[in-house]
Design a protein around this motif. Structure first.
Motif, PDB file in Angstrom:
ATOM      1  N   ARG A  94       0.831  -1.212   0.000  1.00  0.00           N
ATOM      2  CA  ARG A  94       0.000   0.000   0.000  1.00  0.00           C
ATOM      3  C   ARG A  94       0.865   1.262   0.000  1.00  0.00           C
ATOM      4  O   ARG A  94       0.373   2.362   0.226  1.00  0.00           O
ATOM      5  CB  ARG A  94      -0.944  -0.032   1.207  1.00  0.00           C
ATOM      6  CG  ARG A  94      -2.089  -0.971   0.926  1.00  0.00           C
ATOM      7  CD  ARG A  94      -2.893  -1.420   2.104  1.00  0.00           C
ATOM      8  NE  ARG A  94      -3.501  -2.699   1.760  1.00  0.00           N
ATOM      9  CZ  ARG A  94      -4.592  -2.846   1.036  1.00  0.00           C
ATOM     10  NH1 ARG A  94      -5.222  -1.805   0.568  1.00  0.00           N
ATOM     11  NH2 ARG A  94      -5.065  -4.054   0.766  1.00  0.00           N
TER      12      ARG A  94
ATOM     13  N   ASP B 189      -6.907   5.473  -4.284  1.00  0.00           N
ATOM     14  CA  ASP B 189      -6.548   4.308  -5.109  1.00  0.00           C
ATOM     15  C   ASP B 189      -6.946   3.019  -4.379  1.00  0.00           C
ATOM     16  O   ASP B 189      -6.528   2.785  -3.258  1.00  0.00           O
ATOM     17  CB  ASP B 189      -5.035   4.272  -5.366  1.00  0.00           C
ATOM     18  CG  ASP B 189      -4.622   5.327  -6.379  1.00  0.00           C
ATOM     19  OD1 ASP B 189      -5.520   5.869  -7.051  1.00  0.00           O
ATOM     20  OD2 ASP B 189      -3.418   5.603  -6.485  1.00  0.00           O
ATOM     21  N   GLY B 190      -7.736   2.231  -5.033  1.00  0.00           N
ATOM     22  CA  GLY B 190      -8.165   0.973  -4.401  1.00  0.00           C
ATOM     23  C   GLY B 190      -7.150  -0.134  -4.648  1.00  0.00           C
ATOM     24  O   GLY B 190      -6.575  -0.213  -5.717  1.00  0.00           O
ATOM     25  N   VAL B 191      -6.917  -0.966  -3.685  1.00  0.00           N
ATOM     26  CA  VAL B 191      -6.040  -2.130  -3.856  1.00  0.00           C
ATOM     27  C   VAL B 191      -6.803  -3.347  -3.350  1.00  0.00           C
ATOM     28  O   VAL B 191      -7.370  -3.299  -2.265  1.00  0.00           O
ATOM     29  CB  VAL B 191      -4.737  -1.967  -3.026  1.00  0.00           C
ATOM     30  CG1 VAL B 191      -3.858  -3.201  -3.150  1.00  0.00           C
ATOM     31  CG2 VAL B 191      -3.980  -0.750  -3.458  1.00  0.00           C
TER      32      VAL B 191
ATOM     33  N   HIS C 172      -1.582  -9.093 -11.046  1.00  0.00           N
ATOM     34  CA  HIS C 172      -1.007  -7.777 -11.351  1.00  0.00           C
ATOM     35  C   HIS C 172       0.331  -7.933 -12.082  1.00  0.00           C
ATOM     36  O   HIS C 172       1.245  -8.577 -11.535  1.00  0.00           O
ATOM     37  CB  HIS C 172      -0.806  -7.009 -10.040  1.00  0.00           C
ATOM     38  CG  HIS C 172      -0.630  -5.544 -10.257  1.00  0.00           C
ATOM     39  ND1 HIS C 172       0.325  -5.021 -11.103  1.00  0.00           N
ATOM     40  CD2 HIS C 172      -1.302  -4.481  -9.742  1.00  0.00           C
ATOM     41  CE1 HIS C 172       0.238  -3.708 -11.106  1.00  0.00           C
ATOM     42  NE2 HIS C 172      -0.744  -3.350 -10.294  1.00  0.00           N
TER      43      HIS C 172
ATOM     44  N   LEU D 250       0.576   5.101  -2.452  1.00  0.00           N
ATOM     45  CA  LEU D 250      -0.747   5.154  -3.089  1.00  0.00           C
ATOM     46  C   LEU D 250      -1.424   6.481  -2.791  1.00  0.00           C
ATOM     47  O   LEU D 250      -1.244   7.050  -1.719  1.00  0.00           O
ATOM     48  CB  LEU D 250      -1.623   4.027  -2.556  1.00  0.00           C
ATOM     49  CG  LEU D 250      -1.272   2.635  -3.043  1.00  0.00           C
ATOM     50  CD1 LEU D 250      -2.196   1.626  -2.381  1.00  0.00           C
ATOM     51  CD2 LEU D 250      -1.424   2.548  -4.551  1.00  0.00           C
ATOM     52  N   ARG D 251      -2.213   6.920  -3.759  1.00  0.00           N
ATOM     53  CA  ARG D 251      -3.012   8.104  -3.480  1.00  0.00           C
ATOM     54  C   ARG D 251      -4.201   7.680  -2.632  1.00  0.00           C
ATOM     55  O   ARG D 251      -4.591   6.508  -2.641  1.00  0.00           O
ATOM     56  CB  ARG D 251      -3.485   8.721  -4.792  1.00  0.00           C
ATOM     57  CG  ARG D 251      -2.336   9.338  -5.566  1.00  0.00           C
ATOM     58  CD  ARG D 251      -2.780   9.754  -6.926  1.00  0.00           C
ATOM     59  NE  ARG D 251      -3.343   8.619  -7.657  1.00  0.00           N
ATOM     60  CZ  ARG D 251      -3.971   8.725  -8.833  1.00  0.00           C
ATOM     61  NH1 ARG D 251      -4.124   9.883  -9.377  1.00  0.00           N
ATOM     62  NH2 ARG D 251      -4.450   7.650  -9.432  1.00  0.00           N
ATOM     63  N   GLU D 252      -4.745   8.648  -1.969  1.00  0.00           N
ATOM     64  CA  GLU D 252      -5.824   8.412  -1.001  1.00  0.00           C
ATOM     65  C   GLU D 252      -6.909   7.455  -1.517  1.00  0.00           C
ATOM     66  O   GLU D 252      -7.296   6.519  -0.835  1.00  0.00           O
ATOM     67  CB  GLU D 252      -6.438   9.783  -0.663  1.00  0.00           C
ATOM     68  CG  GLU D 252      -7.247   9.840   0.587  1.00  0.00           C
ATOM     69  CD  GLU D 252      -6.376   9.812   1.845  1.00  0.00           C
ATOM     70  OE1 GLU D 252      -6.953   9.986   2.886  1.00  0.00           O
ATOM     71  OE2 GLU D 252      -5.149   9.604   1.784  1.00  0.00           O
TER      72      GLU D 252
END
Ligand code: HEM
Length: 427
Positions: A94, A101-103, A169, A97-99
């Motif tokens: 994580r 961005d879903g992972v 990924h 990552l920008r606030e």
């Protein structure tokens, strides 16, 4: 498949690999559970039940080992195995990552390790590390087969090890590959070849047919995956091999231009299934509407040379060796590849054919030599598999490997049995 099926509002949760089982990950997992998840009827879920769910992307890394003794090889294998488990166990990063961005919770990483014959015996017959007495009985160099590309020399493609990486990924695969190639895992690992592939949810590949309609699955009664893939104590193999599996890897180029010159009906007769629906040209079993029932007349809707009929004729009874045709099935985990344009201006596309099985000789080699590329099977003069006869596919790479069982506990490592003096049943 029934295209009129209603679109479901429900979404299936993808199955995860099972790290910690008796078998190496990435062979028969991630696997869909046999029970329908809540909200799904038996029929809606039927296509998934007990099947392997391919991850999105593949990397095949072929590696030689520059160790100078058995003790060094032991260290190398320990480092490689620990690395593989760490990669499978750690969740998605994580960092950076920008606030918003879903992972996902998991990229479903599997790292599968296989051993080539050259690890046991060098090309000039040397017992390189004093482990040749432990060599799996069925492990050999991959020979040439009918349909191999003229320039393909299997010997020059063999490697001591193979590491098959699959995840959802592409960057995960690349990061793992980079650690192997740049010596972060062990400086004695020398990566000689890296291949990449991808999968599509509908399993269609570059011939635009669904590849993967018939494949082994673990239904409650049959447990086909467990039965056909893993060496067991009845196999004629050293005891340490129990719970391991053979991997046949073939990189197969497809001549898509030539294929597209064939009419749809010719393509269907070459495969043995309808392009749009995947249904067999012959009658199908009531159970799934997809398993063909072949008739033996000359005008059979499925020619004897159709790919699916050549590789699995589905005859009843036993052959002259006392085996049923269906006992020769194996698990296919194919991933298409596309790697630019070749010298003739043709797209270089094809399939990484990865097949796992209990015995290369009983399964893959029998299917290829006695059926698929035997022009006299099932009757004299019938011809070889139409995909080869039309020169649509040709093999350009690959090798044979043995994937040992999983480690038994965290302190253990994959292939540790090679370094034990006493023979021992695994698992
Ligand atoms: C680029 C190469 C290949 C392509 C495009 C291809 C494509 C297909 C397609 C479209 C099917 C029908 C769908 C299905 O039943 O899953 C199929 C089935 C199958 N293929 Fe291939 N295939 C290729 C290479 C091979 C090779 C090298 C083998 C090894 C012998 C093989 C073995 C099988 C088997 C066992 C089946 C299932 C047959 C059955 O049980 O009815 N394929 N393939």
């Amino acid at each position: 498949m029934d295209s009129s099926k209603k679109t479901l509002d429900l979404k299936l949760t993808l199955p995860l690999p099972v790290v910690g089982g008796p078998y190496q990950n990435g062979i028969t997992d991630p696997q869909w559970p046999t029970d329908s998840p809540e909200g799904f009827s038996h029929d809606d879920y039927q296509d998934y039940r007990g099947r392997v769910s391919r991850q999105n992307v593949l990397a095949v890394v072929q590696i030689d080992v520059n160790a100078s003794s058995r003790a060094e090889l032991c260290e190398v294998m320990r480092n490689l195995s620990n690395f593989a488990y760490d990669e499978m166990e750690k969740g998605p990063s994580r960092n950076n990552l920008r606030e918003l961005d879903g992972v996902p919770d998991s990229y479903r990483v599997t790292v599968t390790i296989g051993l080539g014959e050259s690890l046991f015996v060098s090309a000039d017959g040397q017992d390189r590390f004093g482990i040749s007495w432990k060599k799996p009985t069925g492990l050999s160099r991959m020979p040439r087969f009918v349909g191999d590309a003229s320039g393909f020399d299997p010997e020059s493609h063999e490697s001591d090890l193979i590491v098959v990486i699959a995840s959802d990924h592409p960057y995960v695969n690349i990061a793992i590959t980079r650690s192997l190639a740049h010596g972060y895992v062990d400086k004695r690992l020398s990566v000689v070849r890296v291949e990449q592939g991808f999968s599509r949810p509908d399993k269609r590949e570059f011939l635009r047919f669904d590849d993967g309609i018939e494949n082994l699955r673990n239904l409650d009664q049959t447990k086909e995956l467990d039965r056909h893939i893993y060496v067991d104590k009845h196999s004629e193999e050293p005891p340490w091999c129990v719970g391991g599996s053979y991997l046949v890897y073939r990189k197969i180029r497809e001549d898509v231009r030539k294929w597209e010159q064939l009419k749809e009906q010719q393509q269907e007769r070459a495969i043995g299934r309808k392009k749009a629906t995947g249904e067999p040209l012959s009658a199908a079993t009531e159970e799934d509407g997809l398993t063909p029932i072949y008739d033996h007349s000359e005008n059979s809707p499925t020619p004897h040379t159709a790919h699916i009929r050549k590789v699995q004729p589905r005859r009843t009874g036993q052959d002259f060796m006392g085996h049923e045709d269906l006992s020769r099935r194996f698990l296919r985990r194919p991933y298409p590849f596309a790697e630019g344009i070749d010298a003739n201006g043709n797209l270089s596309v094809g399939l990484h054919f990865l097949a796992f099985m209990k015995s290369i000789q009983h399964q893959f080699e029998w299917v290829v030599r006695l059926w698929q590329t035997n022009p006299d099977f099932p009757e004299p003069g019938i011809g070889i598999d139409a995909l080869y006869a039309h020169e649509i596919i040709s093999t350009v790479g690959g090798g044979y490997y043995f994937c040992p069982p999983a480690r038994r506990e965290p302190a253990d490592f994959i292939a540790s049995a090679l370094f034990q003096e006493k023979e021992d049943y695994h698992g």
